[in-house]
Motif scaffolding. Sequence first.
Motif, PDB file in Angstrom:
ATOM      1  N   HIS A   7     -16.334  93.194 -29.736  1.00  0.00           N
ATOM      2  CA  HIS A   7     -16.932  94.137 -29.055  1.00  0.00           C
ATOM      3  C   HIS A   7     -18.777  94.709 -29.525  1.00  0.00           C
ATOM      4  N   PHE A   8     -18.767  93.427 -29.992  1.00  0.00           N
ATOM      5  CA  PHE A   8     -20.647  93.269 -29.798  1.00  0.00           C
ATOM      6  C   PHE A   8     -21.150  92.198 -29.307  1.00  0.00           C
ATOM      7  N   ASP A   9     -21.758  92.400 -28.121  1.00  0.00           N
ATOM      8  CA  ASP A   9     -22.210  91.929 -28.005  1.00  0.00           C
ATOM      9  C   ASP A   9     -23.618  91.656 -26.880  1.00  0.00           C
ATOM     10  N   ALA A  10     -24.411  92.207 -27.209  1.00  0.00           N
ATOM     11  CA  ALA A  10     -25.392  92.676 -26.545  1.00  0.00           C
ATOM     12  C   ALA A  10     -26.519  92.099 -27.373  1.00  0.00           C
ATOM     13  N   SER A  11     -26.886  90.998 -27.635  1.00  0.00           N
ATOM     14  CA  SER A  11     -28.394  90.248 -28.437  1.00  0.00           C
ATOM     15  C   SER A  11     -28.584  88.400 -28.133  1.00  0.00           C
ATOM     16  N   PRO A  12     -28.988  87.930 -28.316  1.00  0.00           N
ATOM     17  CA  PRO A  12     -29.605  86.438 -27.971  1.00  0.00           C
ATOM     18  C   PRO A  12     -28.198  85.544 -28.703  1.00  0.00           C
ATOM     19  N   VAL A  13     -26.968  86.413 -29.561  1.00  0.00           N
ATOM     20  CA  VAL A  13     -25.770  85.531 -29.578  1.00  0.00           C
ATOM     21  C   VAL A  13     -24.900  85.931 -28.599  1.00  0.00           C
ATOM     22  N   LEU A  14     -24.050  85.248 -28.377  1.00  0.00           N
ATOM     23  CA  LEU A  14     -21.999  86.311 -27.477  1.00  0.00           C
ATOM     24  C   LEU A  14     -21.106  86.165 -28.387  1.00  0.00           C
ATOM     25  N   VAL A  15     -20.609  87.068 -29.842  1.00  0.00           N
ATOM     26  CA  VAL A  15     -19.694  86.521 -30.231  1.00  0.00           C
ATOM     27  C   VAL A  15     -17.905  86.957 -29.319  1.00  0.00           C
ATOM     28  N   GLU A  16     -17.346  86.006 -29.334  1.00  0.00           N
ATOM     29  CA  GLU A  16     -16.450  85.992 -28.137  1.00  0.00           C
ATOM     30  C   GLU A  16     -15.183  85.708 -28.959  1.00  0.00           C
ATOM     31  N   ASP A  17     -13.501  86.240 -28.913  1.00  0.00           N
ATOM     32  CA  ASP A  17     -12.533  85.554 -29.466  1.00  0.00           C
ATOM     33  C   ASP A  17     -12.059  85.063 -28.349  1.00  0.00           C
ATOM     34  N   VAL A  18     -12.091  83.725 -28.954  1.00  0.00           N
ATOM     35  CA  VAL A  18     -10.888  82.554 -27.753  1.00  0.00           C
ATOM     36  C   VAL A  18     -10.274  83.435 -28.620  1.00  0.00           C
ATOM     37  N   VAL A  19      -8.946  83.150 -27.046  1.00  0.00           N
ATOM     38  CA  VAL A  19      -7.382  83.362 -26.474  1.00  0.00           C
ATOM     39  C   VAL A  19      -6.633  82.294 -27.642  1.00  0.00           C
ATOM     40  N   PRO A  20      -5.438  82.640 -27.974  1.00  0.00           N
ATOM     41  CA  PRO A  20      -4.731  81.970 -28.946  1.00  0.00           C
ATOM     42  C   PRO A  20      -4.484  80.274 -28.351  1.00  0.00           C
ATOM     43  N   ALA A  21      -4.392  79.476 -29.204  1.00  0.00           N
ATOM     44  CA  ALA A  21      -3.733  78.163 -29.093  1.00  0.00           C
ATOM     45  C   ALA A  21      -2.884  78.226 -29.804  1.00  0.00           C
ATOM     46  N   ASP A 111     -30.053  79.901 -35.044  1.00  0.00           N
ATOM     47  CA  ASP A 111     -30.648  80.883 -36.242  1.00  0.00           C
ATOM     48  C   ASP A 111     -29.366  81.587 -36.988  1.00  0.00           C
ATOM     49  N   LEU A 112     -28.127  81.892 -35.984  1.00  0.00           N
ATOM     50  CA  LEU A 112     -27.473  82.773 -36.400  1.00  0.00           C
ATOM     51  C   LEU A 112     -26.815  81.875 -36.864  1.00  0.00           C
ATOM     52  N   LEU A 113     -26.695  80.574 -37.101  1.00  0.00           N
ATOM     53  CA  LEU A 113     -25.733  79.596 -37.983  1.00  0.00           C
ATOM     54  C   LEU A 113     -26.299  79.530 -38.984  1.00  0.00           C
ATOM     55  N   ALA A 114     -27.585  79.316 -39.294  1.00  0.00           N
ATOM     56  CA  ALA A 114     -28.303  78.607 -40.241  1.00  0.00           C
ATOM     57  C   ALA A 114     -28.451  79.857 -40.894  1.00  0.00           C
ATOM     58  N   ALA A 115     -28.309  81.022 -40.364  1.00  0.00           N
ATOM     59  CA  ALA A 115     -28.068  81.806 -41.409  1.00  0.00           C
ATOM     60  C   ALA A 115     -27.042  82.245 -42.874  1.00  0.00           C
ATOM     61  N   CYS A 116     -25.540  81.813 -42.205  1.00  0.00           N
ATOM     62  CA  CYS A 116     -25.155  81.647 -42.924  1.00  0.00           C
ATOM     63  C   CYS A 116     -24.353  79.678 -44.008  1.00  0.00           C
ATOM     64  N   CYS A 117     -24.746  79.142 -43.653  1.00  0.00           N
ATOM     65  CA  CYS A 117     -23.847  78.113 -42.733  1.00  0.00           C
ATOM     66  C   CYS A 117     -25.245  77.158 -43.373  1.00  0.00           C
ATOM     67  N   PRO A 118     -24.694  75.937 -44.583  1.00  0.00           N
ATOM     68  CA  PRO A 118     -25.583  75.271 -45.093  1.00  0.00           C
ATOM     69  C   PRO A 118     -26.165  73.588 -44.541  1.00  0.00           C
ATOM     70  N   ARG A 169     -26.487  89.190 -36.218  1.00  0.00           N
ATOM     71  CA  ARG A 169     -27.337  88.994 -34.910  1.00  0.00           C
ATOM     72  C   ARG A 169     -27.720  91.082 -35.195  1.00  0.00           C
ATOM     73  N   GLN A 170     -27.851  90.982 -35.800  1.00  0.00           N
ATOM     74  CA  GLN A 170     -28.589  92.795 -35.592  1.00  0.00           C
ATOM     75  C   GLN A 170     -29.816  92.643 -35.932  1.00  0.00           C
ATOM     76  N   GLU A 171     -29.972  91.640 -37.125  1.00  0.00           N
ATOM     77  CA  GLU A 171     -31.854  91.003 -37.978  1.00  0.00           C
ATOM     78  C   GLU A 171     -31.783  90.608 -36.630  1.00  0.00           C
ATOM     79  N   ILE A 172     -31.431  89.634 -35.966  1.00  0.00           N
ATOM     80  CA  ILE A 172     -31.869  88.804 -35.033  1.00  0.00           C
ATOM     81  C   ILE A 172     -32.457  88.946 -33.788  1.00  0.00           C
ATOM     82  N   ALA A 173     -31.577  90.360 -33.395  1.00  0.00           N
ATOM     83  CA  ALA A 173     -32.406  91.060 -33.049  1.00  0.00           C
ATOM     84  C   ALA A 173     -33.275  91.269 -32.580  1.00  0.00           C
ATOM     85  N   ALA A 174     -33.062  92.935 -33.807  1.00  0.00           N
ATOM     86  CA  ALA A 174     -34.394  93.301 -35.002  1.00  0.00           C
ATOM     87  C   ALA A 174     -35.444  92.277 -34.104  1.00  0.00           C
TER      88      ALA A 174
END
Length: 176
Positions: A7-21, A111-118, A169-174
């Motif tokens: 439901h959220f995809d309007a910033s410099p990062v697109l987040v999508e669900d991958v179909v189950p595998a 940037d998105l990943l660096a915010a929460c991943c060491p 994503r919102q913080e990055i977009a802002a």
Amino acid sequence: MTNQKHHFDASPVLVEDVVPALRLSLRVKPAHRATLAQALGLDLPARVGARAVANGTEALCLGPDEWLLTAPEGTDLASPARAVYADAPHSLVDISDREVTLRLSGPAVLDLLAACCPRNVAAMPVGTAARTVFDSATVVLWRDGPADFRMDVWRSFAPHVRSLLAQVRQEIAAGL
């Protein structure tokens, strides 16, 4: 694998669900790795973080005797593995329902990943993957391209991870 936009995809990062595998946890001693790999028709890389792909099936080495296998739903990897069990004892467990996979892509994905991943995600070579943490959730992070990642996260942690992703994503977009 096709993707469904979350439901959220309007910033410099697109987040999508991958179909189950199909997702399998494989444990086999290094001495039996080649026999099992031949039966599966797929290389089982020996180096932690290395990946191999054959016929739509992917193997990720998570440890010296541990692999994560993914394949399209309906793929039968159990039968060929079972056929060589006497020569290559192993554990092959279906963990398909345990996790969900998110695709993270775009110019600000690092940037998105660096915010929460060491982990230094920028240093991960394309074509590798690693078990790491995202905030407090254990995840497997696959680097598919310079700005294209997949993140496997336990289903029970998915709401927390999605919430953090949306917030960052919102913080990055802002900030742009």
